[in-house]
Design a protein around this motif. Structure first.
Motif, PDB file in Angstrom:
ATOM      1  N   GLY A   1       0.715  -1.197   0.151  1.00 55.50           N
ATOM      2  CA  GLY A   1      -0.085  -0.051  -0.080  1.00 55.50           C
ATOM      3  C   GLY A   1       0.705   1.148  -0.007  1.00 55.50           C
ATOM      4  O   GLY A   1       0.007   2.263   0.118  1.00 55.50           O
ATOM      5  N   THR A   2       2.151   1.156   0.034  1.00 58.15           N
ATOM      6  CA  THR A   2       3.039   2.383  -0.029  1.00 58.15           C
ATOM      7  C   THR A   2       3.319   2.943  -1.414  1.00 58.15           C
ATOM      8  O   THR A   2       3.605   2.077  -2.312  1.00 58.15           O
ATOM      9  CB  THR A   2       4.315   2.114   0.610  1.00 58.15           C
ATOM     10  N   ALA A   3       3.503   4.103  -1.811  1.00 58.44           N
ATOM     11  CA  ALA A   3       4.248   4.643  -3.021  1.00 58.44           C
ATOM     12  C   ALA A   3       5.495   4.619  -3.053  1.00 58.44           C
ATOM     13  O   ALA A   3       6.082   5.595  -3.419  1.00 58.44           O
ATOM     14  CB  ALA A   3       3.674   6.070  -3.187  1.00 58.44           C
TER      15      ALA A   3
ATOM     16  N   GLY B   1       4.461  -0.898  -5.473  1.00 56.08           N
ATOM     17  CA  GLY B   1       4.013  -1.104  -6.667  1.00 56.08           C
ATOM     18  C   GLY B   1       4.122  -2.378  -7.271  1.00 56.08           C
ATOM     19  O   GLY B   1       3.299  -3.060  -8.031  1.00 56.08           O
ATOM     20  N   TYR B   2       5.272  -2.971  -7.128  1.00 53.44           N
ATOM     21  CA  TYR B   2       5.379  -4.406  -7.255  1.00 53.44           C
ATOM     22  C   TYR B   2       4.283  -5.318  -6.907  1.00 53.44           C
ATOM     23  O   TYR B   2       3.711  -6.010  -7.448  1.00 53.44           O
ATOM     24  CB  TYR B   2       6.793  -5.077  -6.995  1.00 53.44           C
ATOM     25  N   LEU B   3       4.117  -5.109  -5.443  1.00 53.69           N
ATOM     26  CA  LEU B   3       3.069  -5.822  -4.717  1.00 53.69           C
ATOM     27  C   LEU B   3       1.689  -5.888  -5.274  1.00 53.69           C
ATOM     28  O   LEU B   3       0.969  -6.432  -5.548  1.00 53.69           O
ATOM     29  CB  LEU B   3       3.114  -5.620  -3.192  1.00 53.69           C
ATOM     30  N   THR B   4       1.292  -4.361  -5.671  1.00 47.54           N
ATOM     31  CA  THR B   4       0.013  -4.166  -6.391  1.00 47.54           C
ATOM     32  C   THR B   4      -0.122  -4.820  -7.556  1.00 47.54           C
ATOM     33  O   THR B   4      -0.913  -5.569  -8.028  1.00 47.54           O
ATOM     34  CB  THR B   4       0.018  -2.646  -6.536  1.00 47.54           C
TER      35      THR B   4
ATOM     36  N   ALA C   1      -2.663  -9.438 -10.416  1.00 44.56           N
ATOM     37  CA  ALA C   1      -2.513 -10.749 -11.325  1.00 44.56           C
ATOM     38  C   ALA C   1      -2.734 -11.984 -10.765  1.00 44.56           C
ATOM     39  O   ALA C   1      -2.802 -13.096 -11.235  1.00 44.56           O
ATOM     40  CB  ALA C   1      -1.120 -10.583 -11.923  1.00 44.56           C
ATOM     41  N   GLY C   2      -3.002 -11.985  -9.445  1.00 49.06           N
ATOM     42  CA  GLY C   2      -3.413 -13.278  -8.805  1.00 49.06           C
ATOM     43  C   GLY C   2      -2.100 -13.957  -8.493  1.00 49.06           C
ATOM     44  O   GLY C   2      -2.282 -15.269  -8.281  1.00 49.06           O
TER      45      GLY C   2
ATOM     46  N   ALA D   1       7.251   6.522  -8.627  1.00 48.01           N
ATOM     47  CA  ALA D   1       7.960   5.342  -8.368  1.00 48.01           C
ATOM     48  C   ALA D   1       6.959   3.902  -8.393  1.00 48.01           C
ATOM     49  O   ALA D   1       7.392   2.983  -9.029  1.00 48.01           O
ATOM     50  CB  ALA D   1       8.668   5.384  -7.230  1.00 48.01           C
ATOM     51  N   ALA D   2       5.967   3.906  -7.760  1.00 49.26           N
ATOM     52  CA  ALA D   2       4.943   2.861  -7.663  1.00 49.26           C
ATOM     53  C   ALA D   2       4.422   2.580  -9.035  1.00 49.26           C
ATOM     54  O   ALA D   2       4.227   1.283  -9.441  1.00 49.26           O
ATOM     55  CB  ALA D   2       4.105   3.037  -6.508  1.00 49.26           C
TER      56      ALA D   2
END
Length: 480
Positions: A34-36, A41-44, A49-50, A157-158
């Motif tokens: 949840g961080t910018a 961004g990778y985790l998002t 994508a599951g 960045a994210a």
């Protein structure tokens, strides 16, 4: 993840293990979800994508001198252990600055990539790097996907790492066949924010437009990091296409040609601290935020230069200065306690890199643990300035910190009861990133320049290594 200033090693030694904030396993997920940030961004991308995430290891230190060899070996071993624990994976997502140096001059980023490739030779490897990466020539053979930031301040960045994650996952599914091309130029850009009307904004718009072309997956221009005097240091362009090497090369060449034709526009008109303060006071009403451009911890600066602080102390108007890296002063203030008045020797502890110390009498107004949550760039991510003290010297509130850290937003001021709008001038240890965080609090923003090994006038910094042959240090540097 480290931005290494080899020009600061003589003053600060090498970056040691205690400088790094390290996270692994589920702790990594807790810290970054949840961080910018790049990792956020990778985790998002993975969540959307599951994809099953197996967190390995993340280490970051504030930009500073080159990393000590023993420190790097310890961090690399932790990463290798994290990868081994994760087992066989389809995709590896790396958060690398791109200007990391293992003292005296070895590329940290190349070594990390080689380590990952040796452990997971069949995995798709994606890298997201900082706008100021010094991209090594080996990158195209070591990484399948490469993206970098477009914005300076790095508010995207994210978004950029999310793109890298999406492309890597698509590659692992067999939907893409990425081709990476790199073009290095014989130049280094001085700190050049992507603000309206600037050549850096035009350059950003060019690579953004290229990314919209059919077949282009990503295009990034890396300004380079001019405070690392190494073989890797240079401005460069990286383009990723879907199995089209000709197109990738043409895009790199187009951006390189634009840079060569417009490079003189990137030269900076310098503003000495006294002139910056005078300019701020001669303008209209409202708070003026002045970046201490020659001593930015975010470029590896010592964080205790006193040139701008002296200029503020010479004026009776209310001002605030954040933060001065001075652990002994914090300790003295803590011992004296809130409300105490004491004689202090502030800053100036690293010779030419810092200027002379300020001898002053100050009153301790607040003591804190220095922990904040960032609200603009790296939004949602904690930052630790270490124990801090707010000390009033004349009309200036000086926030002194035990840890050397760049000021990105007003949060460290607010922690100490300092509301930006109450001051005529706020001086911050930052060169450009503060523009995003203080946009809502500043009537105007300026940057002050003083001598130093991380000054914006990069052509005036003494250097003896490879970067002396690059533009603007050398006016005869060819268009490579």
């Amino acid at each position: 993840m480290h931005e290494s200033s080899t020009l600061m090693t003589d003053y600060l030694g090498t970056a040691e293990l205690s400088a790094f904030s390290c996270h692994r396993g589920t702790g990594l997920l807790t810290e970054f979800t949840g961080t910018a940030t790049v990792t956020g961004g990778y985790l998002t991308a993975c969540a959307e994508a599951g994809a099953e995430v197996r967190p390995a290891f993340h280490a970051r230190a504030e930009p500073g001198p080159a990393v000590g060899p023993a420190t790097y070996r310890a961090l690399r071993d932790h990463l290798a252990e994290g990868i081994a624990a994760a087992g066989d994976c389809d995709v590896v997502l790396l958060d690398l600055h791109g200007a990391g140096v293992v003292a005296p001059g070895r590329s940290l980023d190349v070594d990390v990539l080689r380590t990952v490739r040796a452990l997971l030779p069949r995995a798709v490897v994606a890298v997201t790097m900082d706008l100021h990466a010094n991209v090594p020539a080996e990158l195209p053979e070591l990484a399948d996907i490469v993206t970098g930031f477009h914005e300076y301040p790095h508010t995207d960045a994210a978004d950029r790492s999310r793109l890298a994650g999406d492309l890597a996952l698509a590659t692992a599914r067999g939907d893409l066949r990425p081709t990476v091309r790199l073009r290095r130029l014989p130049m280094l850009l001085p700190p050049s924010p992507t603000v309206a009307g600037s050549p850096a904004r035009e350059l950003r718009d060019l690579v953004r437009a290229i990314e919209q072309r059919p077949g282009v997956l990503a295009c990034t221009v890396f300004h380079g990091f001019p405070y690392a005097d190494t073989e890797q240091a240079a401005t460069s362009v990286v383009t990723v296409t879907d199995h089209d090497p000709r197109l990738a090369g043409e895009c790199c060449d187009e951006v390189a040609d634009w840079l060569h034709g417009h490079r003189e526009r990137f030269r900076i008109t310098l503003l000495e601290p006294e002139e910056a303060v005078r300019t701020a006071l001669e303008g209209g009403p409202g708070t003026v935020v002045v970046g201490d451009g020659s001593d930015n911890p975010g470029c590896g600066g010592a964080g205790d230069s006193t040139h701008l602080l002296r200029a503020l102390l010479d004026r009776p108007e209310p001002s605030c200065f954040a933060t001065l890296w001075d652990p002994p002063a914090v300790e003295a203030a803590t011992t004296a306690g809130v409300g105490a008045t004491l004689r202090l020797r502030l800053g100036g502890r690293h010779g030419w890199a810092s200027g002379p110390p300020v001898e002053a009498e100050g009153t301790v107004r607040a003591l804190t643990d220095g922990t904040i949550v960032q609200s603009a760039m790296r939004r949602g991510k904690r930052a630790d300035f270490g124990p801090c003290a707010r000390i009033t010297v004349g009309a200036c509130d000086v926030i002194v910190a035990a840890r050397r850290r760049q000021v990105l937003d007003p949060e460290i001021l607010l922690l100490h009861g300092c509301l930006p709008e109450r001051y005529r001038i706020v001086g911050v240890k930052s060169v450009n990133h503060f523009r995003a965080g203080f946009a809502g609090a500043a009537a105007r923003m300026l940057v002050a320049d003083a001598p130093g090994p991380t000054a914006r006038g990069i052509e005036h910094i003494p250097r003896s290594g490879p970067t002396r042959l690059l533009w603007p240090m050398s006016t005869t540097a060819a268009a490579g």
